[in-house]
Design a protein around this motif. Structure first.
Motif, mmCIF file in Angstrom:
data_model
loop_
_atom_site.group_PDB
_atom_site.id
_atom_site.type_symbol
_atom_site.label_atom_id
_atom_site.label_comp_id
_atom_site.label_asym_id
_atom_site.label_seq_id
_atom_site.Cartn_x
_atom_site.Cartn_y
_atom_site.Cartn_z
ATOM 1 N N VAL A 3 1.052 -1.114 -0.090
ATOM 2 C CA VAL A 3 0.035 -0.025 0.095
ATOM 3 C C VAL A 3 0.863 1.217 0.019
ATOM 4 N N TYR A 4 2.008 1.369 0.784
ATOM 5 C CA TYR A 4 2.910 2.245 0.894
ATOM 6 C C TYR A 4 3.552 2.516 -0.451
ATOM 7 N N ARG A 5 4.006 1.449 -1.076
ATOM 8 C CA ARG A 5 4.740 1.839 -2.544
ATOM 9 C C ARG A 5 3.742 2.194 -3.463
ATOM 10 N N LEU A 6 2.713 1.787 -3.450
ATOM 11 C CA LEU A 6 1.518 2.352 -4.661
ATOM 12 C C LEU A 6 1.289 3.631 -4.048
ATOM 13 N N ILE A 7 1.076 3.785 -3.115
ATOM 14 C CA ILE A 7 0.894 5.665 -2.544
ATOM 15 C C ILE A 7 2.128 6.429 -2.954
ATOM 16 N N ALA A 8 3.194 6.004 -2.732
ATOM 17 C CA ALA A 8 4.344 6.572 -2.886
ATOM 18 C C ALA A 8 4.596 6.784 -4.444
ATOM 19 N N GLY A 9 4.408 5.947 -5.121
ATOM 20 C CA GLY A 9 4.222 5.943 -6.598
ATOM 21 C C GLY A 9 3.294 7.064 -7.186
ATOM 22 N N ASN A 10 2.392 7.267 -6.271
ATOM 23 C CA ASN A 10 1.393 8.111 -7.043
ATOM 24 C C ASN A 10 1.613 9.767 -6.631
ATOM 25 N N VAL A 11 2.291 9.742 -5.434
ATOM 26 C CA VAL A 11 2.241 11.094 -4.701
ATOM 27 C C VAL A 11 3.692 11.602 -4.552
ATOM 28 N N ALA A 12 4.704 10.800 -4.691
ATOM 29 C CA ALA A 12 5.992 11.357 -4.632
ATOM 30 C C ALA A 12 6.585 11.888 -3.648
ATOM 31 N N ASP A 13 6.080 11.776 -2.477
ATOM 32 C CA ASP A 13 6.430 12.527 -1.204
ATOM 33 C C ASP A 13 6.381 11.415 -0.137
ATOM 34 N N ALA A 14 7.525 11.263 0.394
ATOM 35 C CA ALA A 14 7.422 10.169 1.472
ATOM 36 C C ALA A 14 6.617 10.272 2.677
ATOM 37 N N ASP A 15 6.488 11.674 3.015
ATOM 38 C CA ASP A 15 5.971 11.937 4.172
ATOM 39 C C ASP A 15 4.310 11.914 3.913
ATOM 40 N N ASP B 21 -8.172 11.914 -3.889
ATOM 41 C CA ASP B 21 -8.221 12.834 -2.971
ATOM 42 C C ASP B 21 -7.244 13.953 -2.418
ATOM 43 N N TRP B 22 -6.231 13.370 -2.122
ATOM 44 C CA TRP B 22 -4.920 14.160 -2.023
ATOM 45 C C TRP B 22 -4.669 15.268 -3.259
ATOM 46 N N GLY B 23 -4.605 14.674 -4.265
ATOM 47 C CA GLY B 23 -4.397 15.258 -5.694
ATOM 48 C C GLY B 23 -5.223 16.420 -5.634
ATOM 49 N N ARG B 24 -6.508 16.135 -5.278
ATOM 50 C CA ARG B 24 -7.648 17.180 -5.384
ATOM 51 C C ARG B 24 -7.363 18.301 -4.257
ATOM 52 N N ARG B 25 -6.941 17.961 -3.244
ATOM 53 C CA ARG B 25 -6.400 18.869 -2.091
ATOM 54 C C ARG B 25 -5.189 19.719 -2.451
ATOM 55 N N ARG B 26 -4.186 19.015 -2.967
ATOM 56 C CA ARG B 26 -2.948 19.512 -3.417
ATOM 57 C C ARG B 26 -3.246 20.583 -4.413
ATOM 58 N N ALA B 27 -4.031 20.450 -5.698
ATOM 59 C CA ALA B 27 -4.440 21.380 -6.345
ATOM 60 C C ALA B 27 -5.076 22.592 -5.851
ATOM 61 N N VAL B 28 -6.136 22.403 -4.708
ATOM 62 C CA VAL B 28 -6.662 23.603 -4.077
ATOM 63 C C VAL B 28 -5.570 24.361 -3.319
ATOM 64 N N ARG B 29 -4.515 23.538 -2.733
ATOM 65 C CA ARG B 29 -3.325 24.289 -2.139
ATOM 66 C C ARG B 29 -2.466 24.833 -2.843
ATOM 67 N N ARG B 30 -2.299 24.544 -4.014
ATOM 68 C CA ARG B 30 -1.266 25.335 -4.936
ATOM 69 C C ARG B 30 -1.988 26.615 -5.308
ATOM 70 N N PHE B 31 -3.169 26.953 -5.053
ATOM 71 C CA PHE B 31 -3.646 28.170 -5.390
ATOM 72 C C PHE B 31 -3.530 29.102 -4.336
ATOM 73 N N LEU B 32 -3.545 28.320 -3.335
ATOM 74 C CA LEU B 32 -3.334 29.204 -1.785
ATOM 75 C C LEU B 32 -2.223 29.560 -1.539
ATOM 76 N N THR B 33 -1.034 28.544 -1.721
ATOM 77 C CA THR B 33 0.493 28.846 -1.127
ATOM 78 C C THR B 33 1.448 28.344 -2.196
ATOM 79 N N PHE B 34 2.638 28.894 -2.070
ATOM 80 C CA PHE B 34 3.616 28.325 -2.754
ATOM 81 C C PHE B 34 3.877 27.092 -2.506
ATOM 82 N N ALA B 35 4.640 26.077 -3.413
ATOM 83 C CA ALA B 35 5.227 24.621 -3.030
ATOM 84 C C ALA B 35 6.141 24.836 -2.401
#
Length: 188
Positions: free
Chosen positions: A36-48, A88-102
Motif C-alpha cells: 500500500v505504501y509503495r503504491l501511494i508513494a508511486g502516486n504522490v512522490a512525497d514520502a511523508d 483525494d490528496w491530488g484534489r486537495r493539493r490542487a487547491v493548496r497550489r492556489f493558496l500557497t507556494f509549493a
C-alpha cells in the motif's frame, strides 16, 4: 486457544477484525502495508505524504471491513482504497497550489550508506530517482495509476483492471501511453 493469525487467509482475518479482533487487523496491516505504501508513494512522490495516506488508507479500510468481499483479493481491495486516497490528496493539493507556494522537497535528509558508491554518484542517483518520481507523479491519473499498479506494484493487467474498474485492454493502452509520455518527459 488463540488462532495463528499469520496462517489465516485475508477473508478470515477480515471477519475476525469485524468481530473486534485487533490482532486480526494488525495481521492485515502487517501483510499489506508495504505494498500500500509503495503504491501511494508511486502516486504522490512525497514520502511523508505517502506515510500519512497509507495510515488514512488503513483507517478507512478498518471502517469499511464489513463491506469487504472475502471472495475478492484483499490486496486489490486495499489498492482501490489507496488509489481513492491518492485522488483525494491530488484534489486537495490542487487547491493548496492556489493558496500557497509549493515548498521544496528536502532531499538532503536521505543518507548515503557508508559502503555505497561515492557521494557524487549516490547524489546523482538520488536526484535521478527523485526526478523519475516527480515525473511519474505529474502524469495524469489515468496513466499514472495503471503504471504504478502494474509496473511498480507488480499487479497483473487483470488485477490492475479490477482495481481501476477498467478493461484489461484499457490497462494495456494506458501503460503504453504512460511509458511513451514518461520517456518523452525524461528525454527532454
Amino acid at each position: 486457544m488463540r488462532p495463528d493469525y499469520g496462517s489465516l487467509p485475508d477473508g478470515e482475518l477480515a471477519t475476525l477484525a469485524v468481530a473486534g479482533g485487533d490482532a486480526a487487523f494488525s495481521e492485515i496491516l502487517r501483510r499489506h502495508r508495504g505494498h500500500v505504501y509503495r503504491l501511494i508513494a508511486g502516486n504522490v512522490a512525497d514520502a511523508d505524504e505517502a506515510l500519512d495516506l497509507t495510515q488514512e488508507t488503513f483507517v478507512s479500510a478498518h471502517g469499511a471491513l464489513r463491506r469487504y468481499d472475502p471472495g475478492r483479493p484483499m490486496r486489490a481491495w486495499l489498492a482501490a482504497i489507496a488509489i481513492n486516497k491518492c485522488r483525494d490528496w491530488g484534489r486537495r493539493r490542487a487547491v493548496r497550489r492556489f493558496l500557497t507556494f509549493a515548498r521544496p522537497i528536502d532531499e538532503a535528509a536521505e543518507a548515503v550508506p557508508a559502503d555505497g558508491p561515492g557521494h557524487d554518484v549516490a547524489a546523482a542517483d538520488r536526484q535521478e530517482l527523485a526526478r523519475l518520481r516527480r515525473e511519474i507523479a505529474e502524469l495524469p491519473a489515468s496513466l499514472r495509476e495503471p503504471l504504478v499498479l502494474h509496473t511498480i506494484e507488480g499487479m497483473s493487467q487483470a488485477e490492475t483492471a479490477t482495481v481501476l474498474s477498467i478493461t484489461e485492454k484499457a490497462v494495456e493502452t494506458r501503460l503504453r501511453r504512460a511509458r511513451i509520455k514518461l520517456a518523452e518527459r525524461l528525454g527532454r
